[in-house]
Design a protein around this motif. Sequence first.
Motif, short mmCIF file in Angstrom:
data_model
loop_
_atom_site.label_atom_id
_atom_site.label_comp_id
_atom_site.label_asym_id
_atom_site.label_seq_id
_atom_site.Cartn_x
_atom_site.Cartn_y
_atom_site.Cartn_z
N ASP A 115 0.83 -1.20 0.00
CA ASP A 115 0.00 0.00 0.00
C ASP A 115 0.87 1.26 0.00
OD1 ASP A 115 -2.31 1.46 -0.03
OD2 ASP A 115 -2.85 1.10 2.06
N VAL A 116 1.90 1.27 0.87
CA VAL A 116 2.81 2.41 0.94
C VAL A 116 3.59 2.56 -0.36
CG1 VAL A 116 4.86 3.33 2.11
CG2 VAL A 116 3.01 2.32 3.45
N ALA A 117 4.07 1.44 -0.92
CA ALA A 117 4.86 1.48 -2.15
C ALA A 117 4.05 2.09 -3.29
CB ALA A 117 5.33 0.07 -2.52
N LEU A 118 2.78 1.73 -3.39
CA LEU A 118 1.94 2.29 -4.45
C LEU A 118 1.71 3.79 -4.23
CD1 LEU A 118 -0.68 -0.59 -4.80
CD2 LEU A 118 1.05 0.08 -6.48
N ALA A 119 1.58 4.19 -2.97
CA ALA A 119 1.41 5.62 -2.68
C ALA A 119 2.68 6.40 -3.03
CB ALA A 119 1.06 5.81 -1.20
N ASN A 120 3.84 5.77 -2.80
CA ASN A 120 5.12 6.43 -3.10
C ASN A 120 5.45 6.42 -4.59
OD1 ASN A 120 5.55 6.93 -0.39
ND2 ASN A 120 6.81 5.10 -0.07
N ALA A 121 4.73 5.60 -5.35
CA ALA A 121 5.07 5.43 -6.77
C ALA A 121 4.19 6.27 -7.68
CB ALA A 121 4.95 3.96 -7.15
N GLN A 122 3.62 7.36 -7.15
CA GLN A 122 2.79 8.23 -7.99
C GLN A 122 3.64 8.74 -9.17
OE1 GLN A 122 -0.41 8.79 -7.53
NE2 GLN A 122 -0.57 7.68 -5.58
N GLY A 123 3.13 8.55 -10.38
CA GLY A 123 3.87 8.99 -11.55
C GLY A 123 4.84 7.97 -12.11
N HIS A 124 5.00 6.81 -11.41
CA HIS A 124 5.88 5.75 -11.89
C HIS A 124 5.03 4.53 -12.27
CE1 HIS A 124 8.47 8.27 -9.35
NE2 HIS A 124 9.46 7.88 -10.15
N ASN A 125 5.40 3.90 -13.34
CA ASN A 125 4.65 2.73 -13.81
C ASN A 125 5.17 1.41 -13.26
OD1 ASN A 125 2.90 4.30 -15.39
ND2 ASN A 125 4.36 4.32 -17.10
N VAL A 126 6.40 1.45 -12.72
CA VAL A 126 7.04 0.23 -12.23
C VAL A 126 7.53 0.46 -10.80
CG1 VAL A 126 8.92 -1.43 -12.56
CG2 VAL A 126 7.75 -0.45 -14.56
N LEU A 127 7.22 -0.48 -9.91
CA LEU A 127 7.66 -0.38 -8.52
C LEU A 127 9.13 -0.78 -8.41
CD1 LEU A 127 4.61 -2.00 -6.68
CD2 LEU A 127 5.11 0.43 -6.96
N ILE A 128 9.89 -0.01 -7.65
CA ILE A 128 11.30 -0.28 -7.39
C ILE A 128 11.52 -0.25 -5.88
CG2 ILE A 128 12.06 0.65 -9.63
CD1 ILE A 128 12.80 3.24 -8.16
N PRO A 129 12.65 -0.75 -5.38
CA PRO A 129 12.88 -0.78 -3.92
C PRO A 129 12.73 0.57 -3.24
CG PRO A 129 14.50 -2.15 -5.02
CD PRO A 129 13.73 -1.45 -6.11
N MET A 130 13.03 1.66 -3.96
CA MET A 130 12.93 3.01 -3.39
C MET A 130 11.51 3.32 -2.92
SD MET A 130 14.84 5.56 -2.69
CE MET A 130 14.77 7.30 -2.28
N HIS A 131 10.53 2.64 -3.48
CA HIS A 131 9.14 2.90 -3.12
C HIS A 131 8.72 2.21 -1.82
CE1 HIS A 131 8.55 3.52 -7.71
NE2 HIS A 131 8.73 4.68 -7.10
N LEU A 132 9.52 1.28 -1.33
CA LEU A 132 9.17 0.56 -0.11
C LEU A 132 9.26 1.47 1.11
CD1 LEU A 132 10.98 -2.83 -0.78
CD2 LEU A 132 8.52 -2.51 -0.53
N PRO A 133 8.58 1.13 2.22
CA PRO A 133 8.70 1.91 3.45
C PRO A 133 10.15 2.00 3.91
CG PRO A 133 6.86 0.36 3.62
CD PRO A 133 7.59 0.03 2.35
N VAL A 134 10.48 3.12 4.53
CA VAL A 134 11.87 3.38 4.93
C VAL A 134 12.40 2.31 5.88
CG1 VAL A 134 13.37 4.98 6.17
CG2 VAL A 134 11.66 5.86 4.58
N ASN A 135 11.57 1.84 6.83
CA ASN A 135 12.06 0.87 7.80
C ASN A 135 12.48 -0.44 7.14
OD1 ASN A 135 9.12 0.39 7.43
ND2 ASN A 135 9.50 -1.31 8.83
N ILE A 136 11.79 -0.83 6.07
CA ILE A 136 12.15 -2.05 5.36
C ILE A 136 13.45 -1.86 4.60
CG2 ILE A 136 11.46 -3.59 3.47
CD1 ILE A 136 8.59 -3.30 4.36
N ARG A 137 13.61 -0.71 3.93
CA ARG A 137 14.85 -0.44 3.22
C ARG A 137 16.04 -0.38 4.15
NH1 ARG A 137 13.43 4.92 1.04
NH2 ARG A 137 15.60 4.95 0.37
N VAL A 138 15.84 0.23 5.33
CA VAL A 138 16.92 0.31 6.31
C VAL A 138 17.31 -1.08 6.80
CG1 VAL A 138 17.49 1.07 8.66
CG2 VAL A 138 16.40 2.66 7.06
N SER A 139 16.31 -1.90 7.11
CA SER A 139 16.57 -3.26 7.59
C SER A 139 17.35 -4.07 6.56
CB SER A 139 15.25 -3.96 7.91
OG SER A 139 15.46 -5.31 8.28
N LEU A 140 16.96 -3.96 5.29
CA LEU A 140 17.66 -4.70 4.24
C LEU A 140 19.09 -4.21 4.08
CD1 LEU A 140 14.81 -4.86 1.57
CD2 LEU A 140 15.73 -6.77 2.90
#
Length: 465
Positions: free
Chosen positions: A362-387
Amino acid sequence: MTNILIIDDDQMLCEMVCRKLLTLGHEVSSAHTLSDGIAAANEIAFDLVILDVRLPDGSGIEALPQFRAIKPQPEIIIITGEGDPDSAELSIKTGAWDYIEKPISMREITLQVTRSLEFHQAKTTCQPKTMLKRDAIVGNAPLMEACLENVAQSACTDTPVLITGETGTGKELFARAIHANSNRSSGPFVVLDCAALPDKLVESLLFGHRKGSFTGADHARDGMILQANKGTLFMDEVGELPIAIQRAFLRVLQERRFRPIGSSQELKSDFRLVAATNRDLESMVQEGSFRKDLFFRLKAAVIQLPPLHERKTDIEKLALHYISIFCKRSGMITKGVSPEFMHSLQAYSWPGNVRELVNAIDVALANAQGHNVLIPMHLPVNIRVSLKRRTIGNAVTPIGAGGERAVQRVDLPPLKDALEETERRYLHSLMARTEANIPSACRISGLSRSGLYARLKKYNINRST
């Protein structure tokens, strides 16, 4: 004629058991490695698999869900030369028919083979003819298939069902699936969240009340027990039910009769109970915070849902499913998914299970406004930090006076010894950090229960250490 597969690296034992089973009129095949056994089970419809624990290329217990997922689902008898109670418990919970220690008694193996095949035949004959309704349940990992089989079995009876599992694993979805596939599907499905019950209104919400029975009772109200008549009462987080109410509710379960507050007459309610919890009710019984008699009444049938990290093959299906749902809901074109995005989803441990994955999508789709393809940058910050933290090492190599990395000359042990010492220290730290809580230890380490037990046994680490 029944087909039996024996998987054991002890060829002499295989030959001995094969000869015995052949005299009983069974068709018997054997394999001496796990990979050969899995390949054989996928080629031939076996009714029974006799499976050793320690095989040259893996653990029979860890592979048990793979065998359970094969159609038609064979019964499994585990045999082992080094039995322990934890492995036996895990085997039975994963669906094994029995767990037998070596040396094997021909009398015992004959009895268990006969009984398991009788059970298998009866189960096959009684399988439901219609497809299971599983509308919102996504995935077909072996552990999920086993849970869905339990749903199908539970739906055929009115026996109380206890659904256990970590927060976010989908316990209410499975409760609804039991209701939807039962003969009560046309009746109501009433949800009672025991964790949200106000202390002063618990009895009223459960049993109902008559007008004027207490201050504020301006009109009569039916309780949830009566509302569930001819349907299903789902008690979520049943471990939070106040102990003062547990005795009264146990009587309702036994008698299907109850008295609303302020009433002189008893009422009847024909409901089916499905309960769920993420707590260890058995420990609560020992502590005195949950009634023993109610616990045994609830656990007539148990469905234990696996955490998401134990069914990683379902992550992609779940992600694509919810991307499609959320995009349609928002009226947007379904977005594509980059390989890196999917890799990130697979690499994350998902302590919040499916619920956390759904929120992340849900968060990734909200962050991907204007983008047609989801990338890791669209994931919630806590998940990106953990990875990222998992990929960055903490060790820093000293820098010499000339700017080059200094090389310390020390005597190095063999790599195998160094790895084992590191693993041993890690396990000690893991047990200390989790206070020997096995589910927590599995979640942090990413190991399965059987994998963790095997390593603790290898390094002689006591769970109470």
